[in-house]
Design a protein around this motif. Sequence first.
Motif, PDB file in Angstrom:
ATOM      1  N   LEU A 179       0.836  -1.205   0.000  1.00  0.00           N
ATOM      2  CA  LEU A 179       0.000   0.000   0.000  1.00  0.00           C
ATOM      3  C   LEU A 179       0.871   1.256   0.000  1.00  0.00           C
ATOM      4  CD1 LEU A 179      -2.818   1.337   0.259  1.00  0.00           C
ATOM      5  CD2 LEU A 179      -2.508   1.195   2.737  1.00  0.00           C
ATOM      6  N   GLU A 180       1.877   1.282   0.855  1.00  0.00           N
ATOM      7  CA  GLU A 180       2.787   2.437   0.908  1.00  0.00           C
ATOM      8  C   GLU A 180       3.551   2.602  -0.408  1.00  0.00           C
ATOM      9  OE1 GLU A 180       3.217   4.855   3.193  1.00  0.00           O
ATOM     10  OE2 GLU A 180       1.547   3.989   4.287  1.00  0.00           O
ATOM     11  N   ALA A 181       3.878   1.498  -1.058  1.00  0.00           N
ATOM     12  CA  ALA A 181       4.640   1.538  -2.304  1.00  0.00           C
ATOM     13  C   ALA A 181       3.877   2.219  -3.442  1.00  0.00           C
ATOM     14  CB  ALA A 181       5.053   0.132  -2.718  1.00  0.00           C
ATOM     15  N   THR A 182       2.573   2.393  -3.283  1.00  0.00           N
ATOM     16  CA  THR A 182       1.786   3.089  -4.306  1.00  0.00           C
ATOM     17  C   THR A 182       1.920   4.607  -4.186  1.00  0.00           C
ATOM     18  OG1 THR A 182      -0.250   3.144  -2.978  1.00  0.00           O
ATOM     19  CG2 THR A 182       0.090   1.212  -4.410  1.00  0.00           C
ATOM     20  N   ARG A 183       2.449   5.082  -3.065  1.00  0.00           N
ATOM     21  CA  ARG A 183       2.637   6.524  -2.877  1.00  0.00           C
ATOM     22  C   ARG A 183       3.919   6.978  -3.561  1.00  0.00           C
ATOM     23  NH1 ARG A 183       3.970   8.796   1.334  1.00  0.00           N
ATOM     24  NH2 ARG A 183       4.833   7.081   2.544  1.00  0.00           N
ATOM     25  N   GLN A 184       3.875   8.133  -4.209  1.00  0.00           N
ATOM     26  CA  GLN A 184       5.063   8.680  -4.872  1.00  0.00           C
ATOM     27  C   GLN A 184       6.214   8.926  -3.911  1.00  0.00           C
ATOM     28  OE1 GLN A 184       3.191  11.849  -7.403  1.00  0.00           O
ATOM     29  NE2 GLN A 184       5.053  11.461  -8.579  1.00  0.00           N
ATOM     30  N   GLY A 185       5.928   9.362  -2.700  1.00  0.00           N
ATOM     31  CA  GLY A 185       6.965   9.706  -1.746  1.00  0.00           C
ATOM     32  C   GLY A 185       7.598   8.526  -1.036  1.00  0.00           C
ATOM     33  N   PHE A 186       7.110   7.327  -1.265  1.00  0.00           N
ATOM     34  CA  PHE A 186       7.653   6.127  -0.615  1.00  0.00           C
ATOM     35  C   PHE A 186       8.778   5.593  -1.490  1.00  0.00           C
ATOM     36  CE2 PHE A 186       7.515   1.592   0.697  1.00  0.00           C
ATOM     37  CZ  PHE A 186       7.618   1.763   2.069  1.00  0.00           C
ATOM     38  N   THR A 187      10.007   5.608  -0.975  1.00  0.00           N
ATOM     39  CA  THR A 187      11.173   5.293  -1.805  1.00  0.00           C
ATOM     40  C   THR A 187      11.706   3.878  -1.637  1.00  0.00           C
ATOM     41  OG1 THR A 187      12.678   6.178  -0.124  1.00  0.00           O
ATOM     42  CG2 THR A 187      11.911   7.697  -1.830  1.00  0.00           C
ATOM     43  N   ARG A 188      11.235   3.147  -0.641  1.00  0.00           N
ATOM     44  CA  ARG A 188      11.719   1.769  -0.463  1.00  0.00           C
ATOM     45  C   ARG A 188      11.168   0.874  -1.557  1.00  0.00           C
ATOM     46  NH1 ARG A 188      14.746   0.730   3.818  1.00  0.00           N
ATOM     47  NH2 ARG A 188      14.635   2.272   5.448  1.00  0.00           N
ATOM     48  N   GLU A 189      11.934  -0.132  -1.885  1.00  0.00           N
ATOM     49  CA  GLU A 189      11.490  -1.114  -2.870  1.00  0.00           C
ATOM     50  C   GLU A 189      11.594  -2.506  -2.275  1.00  0.00           C
ATOM     51  OE1 GLU A 189      13.533  -0.755  -6.588  1.00  0.00           O
ATOM     52  OE2 GLU A 189      13.413   1.421  -6.570  1.00  0.00           O
ATOM     53  N   LYS A 190      10.747  -3.405  -2.771  1.00  0.00           N
ATOM     54  CA  LYS A 190      10.846  -4.802  -2.328  1.00  0.00           C
ATOM     55  C   LYS A 190      12.206  -5.331  -2.735  1.00  0.00           C
ATOM     56  CE  LYS A 190       6.317  -6.423  -1.622  1.00  0.00           C
ATOM     57  NZ  LYS A 190       5.439  -7.519  -1.632  1.00  0.00           N
ATOM     58  N   GLY A 191      12.707  -6.256  -1.981  1.00  0.00           N
ATOM     59  CA  GLY A 191      13.998  -6.839  -2.285  1.00  0.00           C
ATOM     60  C   GLY A 191      15.156  -6.125  -1.614  1.00  0.00           C
ATOM     61  N   GLN A 192      14.869  -5.072  -0.850  1.00  0.00           N
ATOM     62  CA  GLN A 192      15.927  -4.345  -0.132  1.00  0.00           C
ATOM     63  C   GLN A 192      16.143  -4.898   1.270  1.00  0.00           C
ATOM     64  OE1 GLN A 192      14.698  -0.210  -0.275  1.00  0.00           O
ATOM     65  NE2 GLN A 192      15.973   0.158  -2.068  1.00  0.00           N
ATOM     66  N   GLY A 193      15.668  -6.093   1.516  1.00  0.00           N
ATOM     67  CA  GLY A 193      15.878  -6.717   2.819  1.00  0.00           C
ATOM     68  C   GLY A 193      14.855  -6.349   3.867  1.00  0.00           C
ATOM     69  N   VAL A 194      13.783  -5.675   3.500  1.00  0.00           N
ATOM     70  CA  VAL A 194      12.734  -5.306   4.452  1.00  0.00           C
ATOM     71  C   VAL A 194      11.565  -6.271   4.291  1.00  0.00           C
ATOM     72  CG1 VAL A 194      11.081  -3.535   5.139  1.00  0.00           C
ATOM     73  CG2 VAL A 194      13.390  -2.882   4.469  1.00  0.00           C
TER      74      VAL A 194
END
Length: 129
Positions: A87-102
Motif C-alpha cells: 500500500l505504501e509503495a503506491t505513494r510517490q513519496g515512498f522510496t523503499r522497494e521490495k527486495g531491499q531486505g525489508v
Amino acid sequence: MLRVDAEAIDSAYKFQSAVNISDVRFEWGRLAVTLVSGEDRKTVIVRFPCVVGFRLLDEGDLLDFWPTCSAENGWLFLIKGNGWFDLEATRQGFTREKGQGVLEYFVASQNSCLSVLSGEPPEVEVFSI
C-alpha cells in the motif's frame, strides 16, 4: 479489495484464548510488543530488532487481512503481498522497494493489530503470569 497474502509464523506459544496488545515500545530502531491473554495467564513479548516502520490500527480498519490473519490461524504473520508495504509503495513519496531486505510482519490481537516493516525476523519470548 485485494486480500493479503500471508503465512503464520510458528512461535513458541499458541494462545488458547483471546489475546490483546498491551504495550508497544519503540527505542533506537527496536520495537517490543507485549501481548497478554488473561485466560491463558501468559504474556508474550515480540521483539523486532531492526524496524523501518510500524503502524497500529483497530482490527476493524484492516479487513483486507481477514480471514488469512485471523486468530484461528495464529497471531504472528509474515506478509508476502498486498499488505501495508505494498500500500505504501503506491505513494510517490515512498522510496523503499521490495527486495531491499525489508520484510513485513503482522501481529493480530482482539483490541488492535500491528504492521511492522523490519530488516530482521522477530524474536518471541513467553512468560507465565
